[in-house]
Write a protein that holds these residues in place. Structure first.
Motif, PDB file in Angstrom:
ATOM      1  N   THR A  30       0.861  -1.191   0.000  1.00 15.34           N
ATOM      2  CA  THR A  30       0.000   0.000   0.000  1.00 15.34           C
ATOM      3  C   THR A  30       0.889   1.231   0.000  1.00 15.34           C
ATOM      4  O   THR A  30       2.123   1.110   0.007  1.00 15.34           O
ATOM      5  N   ALA A 113     -22.316  -0.916  16.145  1.00 16.35           N
ATOM      6  CA  ALA A 113     -21.075  -0.574  15.434  1.00 16.35           C
ATOM      7  C   ALA A 113     -20.849   0.944  15.465  1.00 16.35           C
ATOM      8  O   ALA A 113     -20.958   1.546  16.522  1.00 16.35           O
ATOM      9  N   ARG A 153      -5.085  -5.410   3.069  1.00 15.39           N
ATOM     10  CA  ARG A 153      -4.894  -3.966   2.902  1.00 15.39           C
ATOM     11  C   ARG A 153      -6.216  -3.230   2.682  1.00 15.39           C
ATOM     12  O   ARG A 153      -6.263  -2.007   2.784  1.00 15.39           O
ATOM     13  N   LEU A 192     -20.549  -5.938   6.336  1.00 10.04           N
ATOM     14  CA  LEU A 192     -19.571  -5.482   7.324  1.00 10.04           C
ATOM     15  C   LEU A 192     -19.761  -6.341   8.566  1.00 10.04           C
ATOM     16  O   LEU A 192     -20.724  -6.163   9.313  1.00 10.04           O
ATOM     17  N   GLY A 219     -16.198  -2.580   1.044  1.00 11.85           N
ATOM     18  CA  GLY A 219     -16.039  -1.131   1.189  1.00 11.85           C
ATOM     19  C   GLY A 219     -16.864  -0.296   0.231  1.00 11.85           C
ATOM     20  O   GLY A 219     -17.458   0.712   0.621  1.00 11.85           O
ATOM     21  N   ARG A 259     -13.852  11.332   2.105  1.00  9.44           N
ATOM     22  CA  ARG A 259     -14.677  11.413   0.874  1.00  9.44           C
ATOM     23  C   ARG A 259     -16.150  11.195   1.213  1.00  9.44           C
ATOM     24  O   ARG A 259     -17.023  11.822   0.610  1.00  9.44           O
TER      25      ARG A 259
HETATM   26  N1  ACO Z   1      -3.570   0.188  -0.832  1.00 11.32           N
HETATM   27  C1  ACO Z   1      -3.440   0.152  -2.166  1.00 11.32           C
HETATM   28  N2  ACO Z   1      -4.401  -0.306  -2.978  1.00 11.32           N
HETATM   29  C2  ACO Z   1      -5.534  -0.758  -2.413  1.00 11.32           C
HETATM   30  C3  ACO Z   1      -5.729  -0.753  -1.007  1.00 11.32           C
HETATM   31  C4  ACO Z   1      -4.692  -0.239  -0.212  1.00 11.32           C
HETATM   32  N3  ACO Z   1      -4.779  -0.179   1.137  1.00 11.32           N
HETATM   33  N4  ACO Z   1      -6.949  -1.242  -0.747  1.00 11.32           N
HETATM   34  C5  ACO Z   1      -7.514  -1.551  -1.925  1.00 11.32           C
HETATM   35  N5  ACO Z   1      -6.653  -1.258  -2.938  1.00 11.32           N
HETATM   36  C6  ACO Z   1      -6.866  -1.436  -4.364  1.00 11.32           C
HETATM   37  C7  ACO Z   1      -7.909  -2.464  -4.688  1.00 11.32           C
HETATM   38  O1  ACO Z   1      -7.352  -3.755  -4.677  1.00 11.32           O
HETATM   39  C8  ACO Z   1      -8.365  -2.022  -6.054  1.00 11.32           C
HETATM   40  O2  ACO Z   1      -7.423  -2.477  -6.994  1.00 11.32           O
HETATM   41  P1  ACO Z   1      -7.904  -2.993  -8.445  1.00 11.32           P
HETATM   42  O3  ACO Z   1      -8.537  -1.785  -9.086  1.00 11.32           O
HETATM   43  O4  ACO Z   1      -6.612  -3.430  -9.079  1.00 11.32           O
HETATM   44  O5  ACO Z   1      -8.876  -4.094  -8.173  1.00 11.32           O
HETATM   45  C9  ACO Z   1      -8.268  -0.502  -6.003  1.00 11.32           C
HETATM   46  O6  ACO Z   1      -7.372  -0.204  -4.904  1.00 11.32           O
HETATM   47  C10 ACO Z   1      -9.584   0.196  -5.777  1.00 11.32           C
HETATM   48  O7  ACO Z   1     -10.276  -0.445  -4.719  1.00 11.32           O
HETATM   49  P2  ACO Z   1     -11.692   0.012  -4.249  1.00 11.32           P
HETATM   50  O8  ACO Z   1     -12.152  -0.877  -3.149  1.00 11.32           O
HETATM   51  O9  ACO Z   1     -12.602   0.199  -5.433  1.00 11.32           O
HETATM   52  O10 ACO Z   1     -11.365   1.467  -3.669  1.00 11.32           O
HETATM   53  P3  ACO Z   1     -12.358   2.565  -3.155  1.00 11.32           P
HETATM   54  O11 ACO Z   1     -12.119   3.804  -3.870  1.00 11.32           O
HETATM   55  O12 ACO Z   1     -13.769   2.059  -3.029  1.00 11.32           O
HETATM   56  O13 ACO Z   1     -11.824   2.797  -1.668  1.00 11.32           O
HETATM   57  C11 ACO Z   1     -12.395   2.264   0.582  1.00 11.32           C
HETATM   58  C12 ACO Z   1     -11.875   1.743  -0.723  1.00 11.32           C
HETATM   59  C13 ACO Z   1     -11.450   3.321   1.092  1.00 11.32           C
HETATM   60  C14 ACO Z   1     -12.475   1.117   1.568  1.00 11.32           C
HETATM   61  C15 ACO Z   1     -13.798   2.905   0.378  1.00 11.32           C
HETATM   62  O14 ACO Z   1     -14.630   2.015  -0.349  1.00 11.32           O
HETATM   63  C16 ACO Z   1     -14.481   3.228   1.676  1.00 11.32           C
HETATM   64  O15 ACO Z   1     -14.038   4.081   2.416  1.00 11.32           O
HETATM   65  N6  ACO Z   1     -15.606   2.595   1.943  1.00 11.32           N
HETATM   66  C17 ACO Z   1     -16.338   2.802   3.183  1.00 11.32           C
HETATM   67  C18 ACO Z   1     -15.737   1.949   4.224  1.00 11.32           C
HETATM   68  C19 ACO Z   1     -16.126   2.333   5.590  1.00 11.32           C
HETATM   69  O16 ACO Z   1     -16.312   3.494   5.913  1.00 11.32           O
HETATM   70  N7  ACO Z   1     -16.244   1.348   6.436  1.00 11.32           N
HETATM   71  C20 ACO Z   1     -16.505   1.560   7.785  1.00 11.32           C
HETATM   72  C21 ACO Z   1     -17.893   1.279   8.084  1.00 11.32           C
HETATM   73  S1  ACO Z   1     -18.248   1.810   9.662  1.00 11.32           S
HETATM   74  C22 ACO Z   1     -18.325   0.487  10.783  1.00 11.32           C
HETATM   75  O17 ACO Z   1     -19.399   0.182  11.247  1.00 11.32           O
HETATM   76  C23 ACO Z   1     -17.099  -0.254  11.179  1.00 11.32           C
END
Ligand code: ACO
Length: 344
Positions: A30, A113, A153, A192, A219, A259
């Motif tokens: 990452t 949560a 990650r 989740l 996510g 975001r």
């Molecule tokens: N580092 C580098 N690359 C990564 C990482 C990382 N840590 N994590 C994922 N990627 C990659 C993926 O593998 C994917 O690669 P690919 O295109 O080759 O397949 C690419 O990055 C894009 O992944 P997405 O999952 O589409 O990324 P997204 O823009 O959706 O961001 C994130 C992911 C940050 C998790 C976002 O979806 C998010 O914030 N979602 C909400 C999550 C959240 O708030 N959860 C908490 C809920 S609250 C509770 O009750 C606990």
């Protein structure tokens, strides 16, 4: 006389150990740049070996009591919001009760949560407004680091540990909760989840081998749900309170992702400056996040008597929550209590 439930004390605790995005670069495939641009997170706190949810909650709770000039013995109830309790039984709230010496308080855990702190605020206010109790402690705490797969990650970069607490007390001052909206959609639970270790999948060598004791998240779907549910709940809570966006001075949101906060703020037509953000320093601390954020807002002197606060949160369950609260004249309430402790 109308009874209101005012926040008169607040406190938070974050473990000393800071885990930066750069540190994560050395552990996983990452980058600081990916994490910052996708989430707004720069660093998070990680509990030490001898720290747990209850120990962090007890420190935050004691800080909130000190701020309110209140003794733990005077508490009627402790509500602890957590998804990462010290044990399945006893409740973490009971461990906090013992640790701070709240011998006259009932105590229970609440698990919704990341919406847990807002659910707790709403529940505490009901106990006080109904006349059942005068002084309630709400504390949210998490040790999520113990439930993360540090090789995944897509999840481990997002979360952190910590605790936040408030003391609410009965007052005739026109303050406290003005409205709230609580919601749930259990069909989204698998998006989740920590699936292992409960009655459905008791801990076994198989569940451990499958990693069922780790947090699992889809996510992308959570992201869309988060914005949609928070925008709707916030709009409804404002309408119920008879207020508009212009009447809100500070938004205290669940801190999951900048975001998500940006998209929610834009859809609600609120100024970005009104939205309190600390996800950059703590990551997502789930049930602790709103409590830590509120405590920091108050410590920074951002909250004045009469200010309208808007709480918004989403989380596992799936759940959502929003509440509008009028900030009290805390000094006046505490001074009045100290002058005549038995009058309410
Ligand atoms: N580092 C580098 N690359 C990564 C990482 C990382 N840590 N994590 C994922 N990627 C990659 C993926 O593998 C994917 O690669 P690919 O295109 O080759 O397949 C690419 O990055 C894009 O992944 P997405 O999952 O589409 O990324 P997204 O823009 O959706 O961001 C994130 C992911 C940050 C998790 C976002 O979806 C998010 O914030 N979602 C909400 C999550 C959240 O708030 N959860 C908490 C809920 S609250 C509770 O009750 C606990």
């Amino acid at each position: 006389m109308p009874r209101h439930a005012a926040v008169t004390g607040w406190g938070h605790y974050a473990p000393e150990k800071v885990l930066t995005n750069r540190d994560l670069e050395g552990m996983l495939d990452t980058s600081d740049e990916w994490i910052r641009t996708r989430t707004g997170i720069c660093e998070r706190r990680i509990a030490a070996h001898d720290e747990t949810t209850s120990t962090m909650c007890a420190i935050a709770a004691q800080r909130a009591l000190d701020k309110a000039h209140m003794a733990a013995i005077d508490l009627d109830l402790i509500i602890c919001a957590t998804t990462t309790p010290d044990t399945l039984m006893p409740a973490t709230a009971c461990l906090v009760q013992d640790s701070i010496g709240a011998a006259n308080a009932g105590a229970f855990d609440l698990n919704t949560a990341c919406t847990g702190f807002v659910y707790g605020l709403v529940m505490a206010s009901q106990f006080i407004q109904s006349g059942a109790y005068d002084r309630v402690l709400v504390v949210g705490g998490e040790t999520l680091s113990r439930f993360l797969n540090w090789q995944d990650r897509t999840t481990c970069i997002l979360f952190g540990d910590g605790a936040g607490a408030v003391v609410l007390e009965a007052t005739e001052d026109e303050s406290g909760l003005l409205s709230f909206v609580l919601g749930s959609q259990g069909s989204g639970g698998p998006l989740l989840t920590i699936a292992g270790g409960g009655a459905a999948k008791p801990a076994s060598p198989e569940t451990v081998a499958a990693g069922d004791h780790y947090l699992y998240m889809r996510g992308n779907e959570i992201f869309k749900f988060a914005v949609r549910s928070m925008v709707q709940a916030a709009g409804e809570a404002l309408t119920k309170a008879g207020l508009t966006q212009e009447d809100v001075r500070v938004v205290v949101p669940h801190q999951a992702n900048v975001r998500i906060l940006r998209a929610t703020q834009e859809a609600l037509g609120l100024p970005w400056e009104s939205v309190f953000v600390n996800v950059d320093r703590y990551g997502n601390t789930s049930a602790a996040s709103v409590g830590i954020a509120l405590s920091e807002c108050a410590d920074l002197g951002m909250l004045r008597p009469g200010d309208n606060l808007l709480f918004i949160a989403f989380g596992g369950g799936l759940t959502w929550a929003s509440a509008v609260m009028r900030w009290a004249d805390v000094d006046a309430i505490v001074a009045a209590r100290e002058e005549s402790p038995n009058v309410i």
